[in-house]
Structures are given as C-alpha cells and as structure tokens.
Enzyme design. Structure first.
Site, short mmCIF file in Angstrom:
data_model
loop_
_atom_site.label_atom_id
_atom_site.label_comp_id
_atom_site.label_asym_id
_atom_site.label_seq_id
_atom_site.Cartn_x
_atom_site.Cartn_y
_atom_site.Cartn_z
CD GLU A 1 -3.01 -0.95 2.32
OE1 GLU A 1 -2.69 -0.33 3.35
OE2 GLU A 1 -4.12 -1.48 2.19
CD GLU B 1 -3.91 -5.89 2.75
OE1 GLU B 1 -4.73 -5.25 3.43
OE2 GLU B 1 -2.70 -5.65 2.73
C1 BGP Z 1 -4.25 -2.86 5.13
C2 BGP Z 1 -2.90 -3.34 5.54
C3 BGP Z 1 -2.90 -4.59 6.34
C4 BGP Z 1 -4.11 -4.75 7.19
C5 BGP Z 1 -5.42 -4.38 6.59
C6 BGP Z 1 -6.59 -4.38 7.53
O1 BGP Z 1 -4.26 -1.49 5.04
O2 BGP Z 1 -2.08 -3.54 4.43
O3 BGP Z 1 -1.67 -4.73 6.98
O4 BGP Z 1 -4.01 -5.14 8.45
O5 BGP Z 1 -5.30 -3.11 6.02
O6 BGP Z 1 -6.48 -3.32 8.41
P1 BGP Z 1 -6.69 -3.50 9.96
O7 BGP Z 1 -5.80 -4.60 10.39
O8 BGP Z 1 -6.33 -2.21 10.57
O9 BGP Z 1 -8.12 -3.83 10.13
#
Ligand code: BGP
Length: 489
Positions: free
Chosen positions: A195, A388
């Site tokens: 990201e 993701e």
């Molecule tokens: C993205 C990241 C991840 C992640 C995911 C979910 O932005 O690349 O590392 O964890 O988001 O976010 P969170 O864990 O804060 O719910």
C-alpha cells in the site's frame, strides 16, 4: 443481473488464498538475532484512552525513545503476533486444508538485517523464511512475497528518519537483492511495497518517518519519500528480473474507489482529482512516468522533489508486471469551496447513505469492487491481483470450540460475486488473497479483537490466551469456494 452473468467462472489456475504480514503474524520479535522494527513500537491502547490519537500511524520521537527504553507499561501486540514463528507448520497445514493455491507473506527486514546496515545478512532469519517457503511448497501453495510491509528497522528511523533520506534506496535494495538471491528458486510472485499510497496518511507506518523530525512540510516529505520508494521499487524490479527472468513483480496500492457525492460538476471534478491522487502510484509504477496532473499539483503547492538525473529513466525502464491492491471500502468526493487544495490525504469524511458499515466504521461495498476492477483494468490493461479484502469483526468462540461467523461468509460471498462479474466483464484477474486468513493483530489499531480469519486464534487484546487455533464456519465455506473455483459461493 442475468443468469448468464452470474454463472461465469474464474479462469483455470486462479490464485485463491490468503494474505498476511510478518509484523502482524509472526511474533518472536527478538528471536534469533532479529532487530527492532518500527511496527514493534505500536502499542495497544484501548479506544476510550486514545484521545483521538492513533499510535500505529503516529509515533513521535519522544514516544519512540520511551518505547525503546522499555520504561512503559503499555503492551505491544505486534511483537508477539500470533506466534506464527513457532507455529507455521500447523498454520500452513490448515491453509492447505482449505485448498490455498497462494499465501501472501511478507519478510521482516529486521530478521535479515537487524539494523538495516549490516554487510552480512542474519543467517537465522534467512533460514526461517526458507523453512516457511519449503513448507508452503510442500503443500503446493505458491508464495507471494511482499518485500516491505509497513515496517523497517527502527535504527533507520533513528539515524535517517526513514525514507525521507535517499540512502534508504540502497539499504532497501541490499535487502531485496538478498531475498532474490536466496529465494529465487522458491518464489515467483513479489510485491515491492505494501500500500505505497498510504504514506500520505502515515509517514511513520509507510515511511518510518517521525513527523516531529521533518524540516519541510509534511506533504513535501511524503512525496519526497514516495519518490525514493519509486526509485527503489523500480531498481528492485530491474535486479529481480535479471536474477529471476520468470518472476512476476508487482506494485500495490490501497484502492479507494471514489464516488461523487452528487452530480454537481464541482463534486465530479473533485472526485476525479482524488481518484488521480490515488492512482498516482500505479501511474508511475505501471506506466513509468510521473503524470502531468501531479506535476501541476506539485508546482501549485510548492512541492519540489529532489531527483537525481537518472531517476526518470530508471522509473521508465522498470515498470511492474501486475497491479496488486487491497480493497476494503469506497470513498466519497465532495467539493469544499473553503478548501482549494487537493490534499490527497485519502480521508473521506462524507458518509455514503447507501452503505452499511462494519463495527469499525468501514463502509461495505461489494459492487464497488467490480467498479474498481473494471476501472483499473480499463486504465492499465495489466493483470490485477486483489491481495487484501475481508471483514474485520468481533467473533465469539462457543463452548464447543465453534465460531459461527455467518457475517464474514456473507461479506466475502458478496465481494467474490462481484469479482466474478468483473472477470466476466473481461478483467484479467490473477487471484484473490483474503486478508488475515488466520486472525492476526490489526494493523491500524493493534487490536487482536478485530478478526478477519477463517481460523480463530485464542488471544485477547492484552495478549492473554492459549493461542490455540479453531476453525470458524467460514473455514469450510472458503474451502468449498476454492474447490469449486468460485462456482459455489
Ligand atoms: C491494510 C494493511 C494490512 C491490514 C489491513 C486491515 O491497510 O495492508 O496490513 O491489516 O489493512 O487493516 P486492519 O488490520 O487495521 O483492520
């Protein structure tokens, strides 16, 4: 939606799986020579005590010293993760049971180069990833490796203020090349940075930069650090392709598909501008040049990037093979006459009245995923990879060890349906890795209780628990999705 549309299948060889990050998963933060990383400095602070401050994204130099000194009674969940470091065989066997074709992992820079400046890599760190990769390959799971996922040696933050300093390029390349040399026969799919666009939101998380240490404006530094990462990424693509001619190396953004708040032309224009800021990253990494709208933006906002003469050619000659992205939500673009800047800080304060939100306030928009896929593909005509997506939710472990996460199944089903439509629209989609296939520490809040997994991990926000793994209802559901190549949802 016609019957014919919904029946379309995913291409053969579609890469189904899950996505993780070392700093949220592994734990063992000081084992076998590992150095301290920026993510080891993210304490868990209960919501009611945060006062609006978010420690994951905002650590200042005073706090950093305090955390490093150990004179603090706060808990740092990412230091312990969910102990994948010691349980990777068990966890990978469960991923294999679901039929995973791919697992996205990242490699902790500090396991290989504890401070980032050693000449010789830490063999114990390299051996750990050899073991993980061998275990994946034994189960026919293709590794997808993110070289840098929201962490770096904290030493580089202290000494150079992270990516603000151009010298990070060579240090990153030493790390990347070490990985390429060591794992070239085991890893085909690579992502250079997680990201990358989020550096605009958090200099610390995305760039290892302490805001109170910067000299210029925050934006100036964010874009200068971005430029350094563009050059580093392009040089990694170059050497990666030289060392591994069959490798596929991608860039990655947090895709924030943006809708106009209304049909008012000013709102539509504002939306276009915000979208352009979001797409600035693949624009440079996939097309190989800074887009003119950004050059105009820099000029109008007094941002002067320091570039070396060779930088533009490096970026031009070493574009990526695919565009990877995370997709969690959509945003709203609304013109504000009192704000003539186009900050690109990726913050949408406007709520979409048509969408429900998660417990953590993230808008749920499956159709937005189809829109995002089509827009990206129309624009770049390059393979895409959803690396993701998923629902962070509170789960309840029942007495009998079951977890009935129907809400997660519903969320994923609706997103995969739209993905299938996008494939039927003609989008070249390589795969789908659901975020956190096993519960891991939340990136943004360092909570354990924000769970995404098909596998439940018995651990609470304070680190208490047996760490035992349990299959949620979504485990069997996802297994069936993979088995049927997305036909049975
Ligand atoms: C993205 C990241 C991840 C992640 C995911 C979910 O932005 O690349 O590392 O964890 O988001 O976010 P969170 O864990 O804060 O719910």
């Amino acid at each position: 939606m016609t019957k014919q549309e919904t029946k379309q299948a995913f291409p053969a060889g579609f890469l189904w799986g899950g996505a993780t990050a070392a700093n949220q998963l592994e734990g063992a933060f000081d084992a076998d020579g590992k150095g301290l990383s920026t993510s080891d400095m993210a304490p868990f602070v209960p919501k009611e005590l945060r006062n609006g401050k978010d420690f994951t994204f905002d650590v200042n130099s005073v706090e950093l010293e305090e955390f490093l000194g150990g004179n603090t009674d706060v808990y740092f969940p990412k230091r312990n993760g969910v102990d994948f470091y010691h349980r990777y065989k068990e966890d990978i066997a469960m991923f294999a049971e679901m039929g995973f074709k791919v697992l996205r992992i990242s490699m902790a820079w500090t396991r290989i180069f504890p401070t980032g400046e050693e000449e010789v890599p830490n063999e114990a760190g390299l051996a750990f990833y050899d073991n993980v990769l061998d275990e994946l390959l034994k189960h026919n799971i293709e590794p997808l490796v993110t070289i840098s996922h929201y962490e770096m040696p904290v030493h580089l933050t202290q000494k150079y203020n992270g990516w603000e300093d151009r010298r990070l390029i060579d240090l990153y390349l030493k790390f990347a090349n070490t990985l390429f040399d060591r794992y070239k026969d085991k890893v085909k799919y690579w992502i250079t940075f997680n990201e990358m666009n989020m550096i605009l939101t958090s200099l610390y998380t995305g760039g290892g930069i302490l805001e109170d240490k910067i000299k210029g404006s925050k934006e100036q530094v964010a874009y200068q650090a971005t430029h350094h990462q563009f050059v580093a990424s392009a040089l990694a693509v170059k050497s990666g392709k030289e060392k591994m001619p069959n490798a596929q190396i991608g860039c990655m953004i947090c895709r924030l598909e943006t809708y106009a708040a209304s049909s008012k032309p000013e709102d539509v224009l504002q939306t276009l501008k915000e979208d352009q800021m979001n797409l600035f990253y693949p624009e440079v990494q996939a097309r190989g040049e800074y887009p003119s709208y950004m050059n105009r933006y820099f000029e109008e906002n007094g941002i002067e990037l320091v570039k070396e003469p060779e930088d533009d050619a490096i970026i031009k000659d070493n574009t990526v093979d695919f565009i990877a992205f995370s997709y969690y939500m959509t945003y709203i673009g609304k013109y504000d006459p009192n704000d003539n800047s186009n900050s690109g800080m990726l913050v949408s304060q406007v709520k979409n009245p048509h969408l429900e939100v998660t417990e953590w306030g993230w808008p749920i928009d499956p159709i937005g995923l189809r829109v995002a896929l089509n827009r990206l593909y129309d624009r770049y005509r390059m393979p895409l990879f959803i690396v993701e997506n998923g629902l962070g939710a509170t789960d309840k472990l029942e007495e009998d060890g079951s977890i009935h996460d129907t809400y997660r199944i519903d969320y994923l089903r609706r997103h995969i349906e739209q993905m299938r439509e996008a494939v039927a629209d003609g989008v070249d989609l390589m795969g789908f890795t659901s975020w956190g296939p096993i519960d891991i520490i939340s990136c943004s809040t360092s909570e354990m209780g924000k769970r995404y997994g098909f596998i439940y991990v018995d651990q609470d926000n304070a680190g208490n628990g047996t760490l035992q793994r349990y299959r949620k209802d979504s485990f069997d559901w996802y297994k069936q999705v993979i088995e049927s190549n997305g036909q049975i949802l």
